[in-house]
Motif scaffolding. Structure first.
Motif, PDB file in Angstrom:
ATOM      1  N   VAL B 356      -4.493  28.856  -9.362  1.00 40.98           N
ATOM      2  CA  VAL B 356      -3.716  30.093  -9.260  1.00 40.98           C
ATOM      3  C   VAL B 356      -3.103  30.217  -7.867  1.00 40.98           C
ATOM      4  O   VAL B 356      -1.943  30.600  -7.712  1.00 40.98           O
ATOM      5  N   ALA B 357      -3.890  29.844  -6.853  1.00 40.65           N
ATOM      6  CA  ALA B 357      -3.380  29.943  -5.481  1.00 40.65           C
ATOM      7  C   ALA B 357      -2.114  29.121  -5.306  1.00 40.65           C
ATOM      8  O   ALA B 357      -1.219  29.482  -4.548  1.00 40.65           O
ATOM      9  N   GLN B 358      -2.001  28.012  -6.041  1.00 43.02           N
ATOM     10  CA  GLN B 358      -0.824  27.156  -5.892  1.00 43.02           C
ATOM     11  C   GLN B 358       0.427  27.740  -6.535  1.00 43.02           C
ATOM     12  O   GLN B 358       1.544  27.385  -6.152  1.00 43.02           O
ATOM     13  N   ILE B 359       0.226  28.619  -7.523  1.00 45.33           N
ATOM     14  CA  ILE B 359       1.411  29.059  -8.285  1.00 45.33           C
ATOM     15  C   ILE B 359       1.699  30.553  -8.222  1.00 45.33           C
ATOM     16  O   ILE B 359       2.786  30.990  -8.563  1.00 45.33           O
ATOM     17  N   ASP B 360       0.713  31.330  -7.790  1.00 44.07           N
ATOM     18  CA  ASP B 360       0.846  32.790  -7.801  1.00 44.07           C
ATOM     19  C   ASP B 360       2.088  33.257  -7.052  1.00 44.07           C
ATOM     20  O   ASP B 360       2.988  33.886  -7.634  1.00 44.07           O
ATOM     21  N   LYS B 361       2.161  32.950  -5.771  1.00 45.47           N
ATOM     22  CA  LYS B 361       3.303  33.398  -4.965  1.00 45.47           C
ATOM     23  C   LYS B 361       4.607  32.755  -5.433  1.00 45.47           C
ATOM     24  O   LYS B 361       5.615  33.444  -5.599  1.00 45.47           O
ATOM     25  N   PRO B 362       4.629  31.436  -5.672  1.00 47.27           N
ATOM     26  CA  PRO B 362       5.878  30.823  -6.112  1.00 47.27           C
ATOM     27  C   PRO B 362       6.462  31.442  -7.381  1.00 47.27           C
ATOM     28  O   PRO B 362       7.660  31.719  -7.428  1.00 47.27           O
ATOM     29  N   ILE B 363       5.618  31.684  -8.382  1.00 49.85           N
ATOM     30  CA  ILE B 363       6.171  32.235  -9.627  1.00 49.85           C
ATOM     31  C   ILE B 363       6.692  33.653  -9.393  1.00 49.85           C
ATOM     32  O   ILE B 363       7.752  34.037  -9.891  1.00 49.85           O
ATOM     33  N   THR B 364       5.937  34.420  -8.620  1.00 52.09           N
ATOM     34  CA  THR B 364       6.371  35.788  -8.318  1.00 52.09           C
ATOM     35  C   THR B 364       7.706  35.768  -7.600  1.00 52.09           C
ATOM     36  O   THR B 364       8.640  36.497  -7.971  1.00 52.09           O
ATOM     37  N   GLY B 365       7.798  34.941  -6.562  1.00 50.15           N
ATOM     38  CA  GLY B 365       9.044  34.836  -5.807  1.00 50.15           C
ATOM     39  C   GLY B 365      10.195  34.357  -6.683  1.00 50.15           C
ATOM     40  O   GLY B 365      11.316  34.862  -6.595  1.00 50.15           O
ATOM     41  N   PHE B 366       9.885  33.400  -7.526  1.00 47.37           N
ATOM     42  CA  PHE B 366      10.882  32.826  -8.435  1.00 47.37           C
ATOM     43  C   PHE B 366      11.451  33.891  -9.369  1.00 47.37           C
ATOM     44  O   PHE B 366      12.675  34.032  -9.489  1.00 47.37           O
ATOM     45  N   LEU B 367      10.586  34.693  -9.971  1.00 48.65           N
ATOM     46  CA  LEU B 367      11.059  35.729 -10.900  1.00 48.65           C
ATOM     47  C   LEU B 367      11.860  36.794 -10.150  1.00 48.65           C
ATOM     48  O   LEU B 367      12.897  37.264 -10.625  1.00 48.65           O
ATOM     49  N   LYS B 368      11.375  37.145  -8.965  1.00 42.45           N
ATOM     50  CA  LYS B 368      12.112  38.126  -8.173  1.00 42.45           C
ATOM     51  C   LYS B 368      13.492  37.586  -7.804  1.00 42.45           C
ATOM     52  O   LYS B 368      14.499  38.290  -7.871  1.00 42.45           O
TER      53      LYS B 368
END
Lengths: 139, 484
Positions: B356-368
């Motif tokens: 989760v640590a690897q993808i949490d921020k990236p996916i959030t940033g990506f959707l934003k």
């Protein structure tokens, strides 16, 4: 028009290669080798831009061009004779006069770019022949 | 007729042309006129209309390799906490991957997120910020308990037979908006569990196959090393290549005059031109140099933990801006102790924490980022893996305990492109074992994906081997309740 004599004198060879269904040789896959897992009928076209990129850019094909250029250089220093030899090897015919002129024109134009280009010109010319439709397709 | 001798001054071809009054030429022409060599559609990748008005123009699939655990991520089960350690009071599925222990509670707490109250476990620190854009699908269920079959089912609709992948069907049905890039790109794919067949075109025309960015690997190629194979020449400048290609065109057109019009030769000529254009456009698409500092930070590109996945998502966004129809991103091969990433048969706590640590921020940033660029409206994002994980324990010590493969009820989510945001669809039983409501098999998922793109899954067919095939075979129902 095939007859027995033709087959016996044929310069074609068969090559046997093991095919691992889940790991087909990359080169075969690139040229749209039919998936060994199911039957495949006639396909309209199996040409892809990835093939073009391979033929243009792969170090292997580039090496083949260089090897042939060396072969031409070894046999004669005369440009016109080199072009004719190249056409004979690749296309099984001699080049027409205009083809020879165009070829030499290409070598000169290509070599103008830089010193490396000059050294590369005959390799590029040979690789070009490998890329052409006349070389690729049997008429 | 004798075979040509040493000092060849004529070829067999020219013999035929001259001596047989063009008999050879006649034979050739009649061969070319046969239906099987008739002109294929001018350009199979040209953009086409679907069956009805689409809600999304492209799909980005975030593939979580190995099976993320729904009861630890998105599907809270108080009953698991209550009956932790007890034997499950129901009959388990007949087909299992391994020996299954007793009920195992989640190590993490759940809380409602966003205005809509979408539950997420405490693993997710950033994703709650985009909760109201997510359409949670809790009723996924299918039949295959092993990675190989389940991955093949997920990507191609068939767990055992070689079939075209989703991206290939989409490319076949809709073409692509940018003719200088492939219609279907898969970024850093794994070579496991179906490998190239998972992005292959099977019996569809090969132009629809997925083009890998980064050699399919085990472990996967890191995003920073991902390249399109043979895209660039190592020894020649672009200028030199152009001279070469111009000469090639001359050679080929001279030859064409001798031989006559032929679609295969045309296709070959076109393929070189397309390759040349791709050589210019693809590197531009992949170069992050024009991304702002703030964007890179938003995705977590500056943090070593999240950089690899952030890089993949940045590439996905850039390709989608440039009209690529189907893009897959794989979260795979980045877990040091497990090449199947989410496959925590053991160490569910440690493994999922890292994942989760690897993808949490990236996916959030990506959707934003997609949202603020106006891309999210017509881009469908899909997140998920080939199955979930068992609410029961995979036998092990408290430190090493994990969960097994579980296809009978699991979670995926969608965002964007015509689906409801802040919405939960479907449900599993109180233990998270069986999907009991809003059940979606993989076929249903595929039918829904195609529907969002404006394609009727029953009408998108291709004839092969005497039969009309489609992605959903003879199954699939669109989950209309999730449509916005």
């Amino acid at each position: 028009m095939a007859n027995r004599r033709t087959y016996e004198n044929s310069k074609r060879r068969s090559v046997y290669l093991p095919i691992v269904r889940t790991n087909v040789y990359k080169l075969l896959t690139l040229f749209d080798f039919p998936n060994p897992a199911f039957p495949t009928g006639n396909r309209q076209t199996t040409t892809l831009p990835t093939q073009a990129m391979f033929l243009m850019n792969s170090p292997w094909v580039t090496k083949l061009g260089t090897a042939m250029a060396n072969r031409l250089a070894k046999s004669t220093g005369d440009s016109i004779e080199r072009v004719n030899l190249a056409y004979k090897l690749c296309y099984c015919r001699i080049a027409t006069e205009s083809e020879v002129m165009d070829a030499i024109g290409f070598i000169n134009q290509y070599g103008k770019e830089s010193e490396e280009a000059k050294a590369d010109a005959w390799s590029a010319f040979c690789q070009l022949l490998f890329l052409s439709n006349e070389f690729t397709y049997i008429n | 007729m004798s075979t040509p001798t040493q000092s060849t001054t004529f070829s067999r071809r020219s013999l035929l042309n001259q001596w047989c009054l063009g008999f050879g030429g006649l034979a050739l022409n009649s061969m070319l006129a046969q239906p099987s060599f008739a002109n294929p559609k001018e350009n199979p990748l040209a953009p086409q209309r679907g069956h009805f008005e689409p809600r999304a123009k492209r799909i980005i699939f975030l593939f979580m390799h190995g099976g993320p655990s729904h009861v630890d991520l998105f599907d809270p089960k108080p009953a698991l906490t209550k009956f932790d350690g007890k034997e499950p009071p129901f009959e388990r599925t007949r087909v299992k991957f391994g020996k299954r222990g007793n009920l195992l509670k989640s190590p993490w707490q759940f809380r409602p997120t966003g205005k809509s109250g979408i539950p997420m476990s405490s693993l997710w620190q950033n994703l709650p910020e985009v909760a109201d854009d997510l359409c949670m699908l809790h009723g996924l269920c299918d039949t295959n308990v092993a990675h190989g079959g389940a991955c093949m089912k997920l990507f191609t609709g068939s767990e055992s037979l070689i079939r075209p992948s989703i991206g290939s069907w989409v490319s076949y049905g809709l073409g692509t908006e940018n003719q200088n890039l492939p219609s279907f790109i898969t970024i850093c794919p794994t070579s496991l569990h179906g490998g190239v067949d998972n992005f292959g075109s099977a019996f569809l025309p090969n132009i629809h196959q997925g083009v890998p960015l980064g050699t399919p690997g085990y472990p996967n190629t890191p995003a920073k090393d991902a390249r399109f194979e043979f895209l660039q020449s190592e020894s020649r400048s672009r200028r030199q290549q152009r001279i070469l290609l111009d000469r090639l065109k001359q050679l080929n057109s001279t030859y064409q005059q001798q031989v006559g019009k032929n679609s295969q030769l045309e296709a070959r000529i076109q393929s070189f031109e397309m390759a040349f254009r791709m050589q210019l456009e693809a590197p531009q698409a992949m170069d992050l140099a024009d991304e702002s500092e703030s964007t890179l930070k938003l995705y977590g590109y500056d943090d070593p933990t999240t950089q690899n996945f952030a890089h993949q998502l940045l590439l996905a966004r850039r390709f989608s801006e440039r009209g690529v129809r189907f893009i897959q991103v794989s979260h795979a091969g980045s877990l040091p102790f497990n090449n199947e990433q989410w496959d925590q048969h053991s160490y569910i706590k440690k493994g999922h924490e890292i994942n989760v640590a690897q993808i949490d921020k990236p996916i959030t940033g990506f959707l934003k980022d997609l949202k603020q660029r106006g891309l999210l409206d017509d881009t469908l994002v899909l997140w998920g893996g080939e199955f979930g994980r068992t609410p029961t324990a995979q036998v092990g010590s408290p430190e090493t305990i994990g969960r097994d493969h579980h296809p009978d009820g699991f979670t995926m989510f969608m965002a964007g492109g015509g689906v409801k945001g802040g919405f939960r669809y479907g449900a599993t039983d109180e233990f998270g074992y069986y999907a009991i409501d809003g059940r979606m098999t993989i076929h249903d998922l595929h039918a829904t994906l195609l529907h969002l793109l404006g394609l009727n899954h029953e009408q998108l067919t291709y004839q092969y081997g005497g039969r009309d095939f489609r992605l959903t075979d003879v199954h699939g129902t669109v989950a209309t309740d999730i449509l916005a």
